[in-house]
Design an enzyme around this catalytic site. Sequence first.
Site, PDB file in Angstrom:
ATOM      1  N   SER A   1      -2.241  84.402  48.154  1.00 47.21           N
ATOM      2  CA  SER A   1      -1.719  83.977  49.328  1.00 47.21           C
ATOM      3  C   SER A   1      -0.388  85.055  49.478  1.00 47.21           C
ATOM      4  CB  SER A   1      -0.954  82.724  49.157  1.00 47.21           C
ATOM      5  OG  SER A   1      -0.070  82.416  50.268  1.00 47.21           O
TER       6      SER A   1
ATOM      7  N   TYR B   1       3.746  75.888  44.802  1.00 45.64           N
ATOM      8  CA  TYR B   1       2.471  76.541  45.273  1.00 45.64           C
ATOM      9  C   TYR B   1       2.532  78.112  45.042  1.00 45.64           C
ATOM     10  CZ  TYR B   1      -0.705  78.129  49.098  1.00 45.64           C
ATOM     11  OH  TYR B   1      -1.797  78.786  49.923  1.00 45.64           O
TER      12      TYR B   1
HETATM   13  N1  LIG Z   1      -4.036  78.472  55.674  1.00 50.19           N
HETATM   14  C1  LIG Z   1      -3.337  79.221  55.222  1.00 50.19           C
HETATM   15  O1  LIG Z   1      -2.176  79.582  55.869  1.00 50.19           O
HETATM   16  C2  LIG Z   1      -3.512  79.981  53.843  1.00 50.19           C
HETATM   17  C3  LIG Z   1      -2.596  81.037  53.603  1.00 50.19           C
HETATM   18  C4  LIG Z   1      -2.699  81.640  52.383  1.00 50.19           C
HETATM   19  C5  LIG Z   1      -3.612  81.386  51.432  1.00 50.19           C
HETATM   20  N2  LIG Z   1      -4.558  80.242  51.591  1.00 50.19           N
HETATM   21  C6  LIG Z   1      -5.591  79.853  50.553  1.00 50.19           C
HETATM   22  O2  LIG Z   1      -6.652  79.805  51.300  1.00 50.19           O
HETATM   23  C7  LIG Z   1      -7.565  79.025  50.683  1.00 50.19           C
HETATM   24  C8  LIG Z   1      -8.467  78.022  51.539  1.00 50.19           C
HETATM   25  O3  LIG Z   1      -7.390  77.257  52.316  1.00 50.19           O
HETATM   26  P1  LIG Z   1      -7.577  76.776  53.792  1.00 50.19           P
HETATM   27  O4  LIG Z   1      -6.310  77.469  54.630  1.00 50.19           O
HETATM   28  O5  LIG Z   1      -8.920  77.225  54.448  1.00 50.19           O
HETATM   29  O6  LIG Z   1      -7.536  75.363  53.764  1.00 50.19           O
HETATM   30  P2  LIG Z   1      -8.568  74.266  53.959  1.00 50.19           P
HETATM   31  O7  LIG Z   1      -9.165  74.189  55.246  1.00 50.19           O
HETATM   32  O8  LIG Z   1      -7.687  72.869  53.405  1.00 50.19           O
HETATM   33  O9  LIG Z   1      -9.530  74.417  52.724  1.00 50.19           O
HETATM   34  C9  LIG Z   1      -9.486  73.996  51.323  1.00 50.19           C
HETATM   35  C10 LIG Z   1     -11.133  74.021  50.855  1.00 50.19           C
HETATM   36  O10 LIG Z   1     -10.650  73.774  49.567  1.00 50.19           O
HETATM   37  C11 LIG Z   1     -11.512  72.714  49.182  1.00 50.19           C
HETATM   38  N3  LIG Z   1     -11.184  71.901  47.815  1.00 50.19           N
HETATM   39  C12 LIG Z   1     -10.240  71.190  47.782  1.00 50.19           C
HETATM   40  N4  LIG Z   1     -10.075  70.614  46.824  1.00 50.19           N
HETATM   41  C13 LIG Z   1     -11.363  70.841  46.072  1.00 50.19           C
HETATM   42  C14 LIG Z   1     -11.790  70.524  44.812  1.00 50.19           C
HETATM   43  N5  LIG Z   1     -11.258  69.657  43.933  1.00 50.19           N
HETATM   44  N6  LIG Z   1     -12.983  71.021  44.533  1.00 50.19           N
HETATM   45  C15 LIG Z   1     -13.679  71.807  45.518  1.00 50.19           C
HETATM   46  N7  LIG Z   1     -13.244  72.242  46.387  1.00 50.19           N
HETATM   47  C16 LIG Z   1     -11.964  71.770  46.772  1.00 50.19           C
HETATM   48  C17 LIG Z   1     -11.898  71.895  50.488  1.00 50.19           C
HETATM   49  O11 LIG Z   1     -13.040  71.073  50.419  1.00 50.19           O
HETATM   50  P3  LIG Z   1     -13.183  69.641  49.919  1.00 50.19           P
HETATM   51  O12 LIG Z   1     -12.037  68.761  50.432  1.00 50.19           O
HETATM   52  O13 LIG Z   1     -14.387  69.178  50.575  1.00 50.19           O
HETATM   53  O14 LIG Z   1     -13.406  69.663  48.673  1.00 50.19           O
HETATM   54  C18 LIG Z   1     -11.779  72.749  51.547  1.00 50.19           C
HETATM   55  O15 LIG Z   1     -13.090  73.189  51.806  1.00 50.19           O
HETATM   56  C19 LIG Z   1      -6.855  78.151  49.608  1.00 50.19           C
HETATM   57  O16 LIG Z   1      -6.650  78.545  48.294  1.00 50.19           O
HETATM   58  C20 LIG Z   1      -5.547  78.543  50.182  1.00 50.19           C
HETATM   59  O17 LIG Z   1      -4.308  78.558  49.395  1.00 50.19           O
HETATM   60  C21 LIG Z   1      -4.316  79.537  52.782  1.00 50.19           C
END
Ligand SMILES: NC(=O)c1ccc[n+]([C@@H]2O[C@H](COP(=O)([O-])OP(=O)(O)OC[C@H]3O[C@@H](n4cnc5c(N)ncnc54)[C@H](OP(=O)(O)O)[C@@H]3O)[C@@H](O)[C@H]2O)c1
Length: 251
Positions: free
Chosen positions: A145, A158
């Site tokens: 991130s 985080y």
């Molecule tokens: N959105 C942003 O602004 C942003 C910015 C920078 C970085 N990121 C990073 O991008 C990545 C994806 O996030 P996103 O924004 O796409 O959010 P999201 O839609 O909430 O996706 C998170 C994913 O992680 C999975 N997950 C959570 N706990 C888990 C576990 N114990 N085992 C397996 N899977 C698990 C969830 O699936 P289940 O709940 O079905 O398990 C979901 O598919 C993260 O690492 C986040 O830190 C996001």
Amino acid sequence: MTSVSSALAGKVALVTGASSGIGEATAVALAAAGAKVAIAARRADRLEALAARIEEAGGAALRIEADVTSNDDVTAMVDKVVAEWGRLDILVNNAGVMLLSPAADAELDDWRRMVELNLLALMGVTKAALPHLRAAKGHIVNVSSIAGRVANPGASGYAATKFGVVGFSESLRREVYADKVRVTVIEPGLVRTELGDHVTNPAAKAGLDQRLAAMEALTAEDIAAAILYAVGQPAHVNVNEIVIRPTDQER
Ligand SMILES: NC(=O)c1ccc[n+]([C@@H]2O[C@H](COP(=O)([O-])OP(=O)(O)OC[C@H]3O[C@@H](n4cnc5c(N)ncnc54)[C@H](OP(=O)(O)O)[C@@H]3O)[C@@H](O)[C@H]2O)c1
């Protein structure tokens, strides 16, 4: 996804956190580029819908219900990919959670959850997949991130996990480059996904909602395109880091 190209034909990918947001968009993009894609997460219904979407468009998907904080699930997940498709070329370590709060108000369990998922699970999945990635001269993509580069107040827990991902990835790159395994860290700014839904600290939640309302945030597809760019490069090109912010985001 409308049709399947051949850019990644013959490649096998594994995407963690594929049930929503960036992971889902990345799985779709990799499949559209011709890779066979194993999609892993805990929510089986979401995985089923995604697999159907990929398959309807002519792609190949393998559903794996897994909690990546469980060692047993991680071992079974990697074994299933290799048993089904015989190899693993691309690992996208994407599963993560963002439980924002000022340090003084933080719940220890939230910090523990973030360290266990964002950092330790990413490390464990990498270790489990590494023999196969070495054999395939593969590619590891770690979704960190902008919080792994810029430490803002209100995000200390985080940020700690995402700075950890950056450190782990660079050390890993230097361990595996000689085996032609590539390592890429993706550092997105604000992306409109479900990530913020899990924030329970009221001030942190309000701050996040305010920032999102004030800008044109990135989409999950924007990040998927960056990942596709990195993994689509010729074998001698190692894209190590991609920082990608919304144009509207300063820090
Ligand atoms: N959105 C942003 O602004 C942003 C910015 C920078 C970085 N990121 C990073 O991008 C990545 C994806 O996030 P996103 O924004 O796409 O959010 P999201 O839609 O909430 O996706 C998170 C994913 O992680 C999975 N997950 C959570 N706990 C888990 C576990 N114990 N085992 C397996 N899977 C698990 C969830 O699936 P289940 O709940 O079905 O398990 C979901 O598919 C993260 O690492 C986040 O830190 C996001």
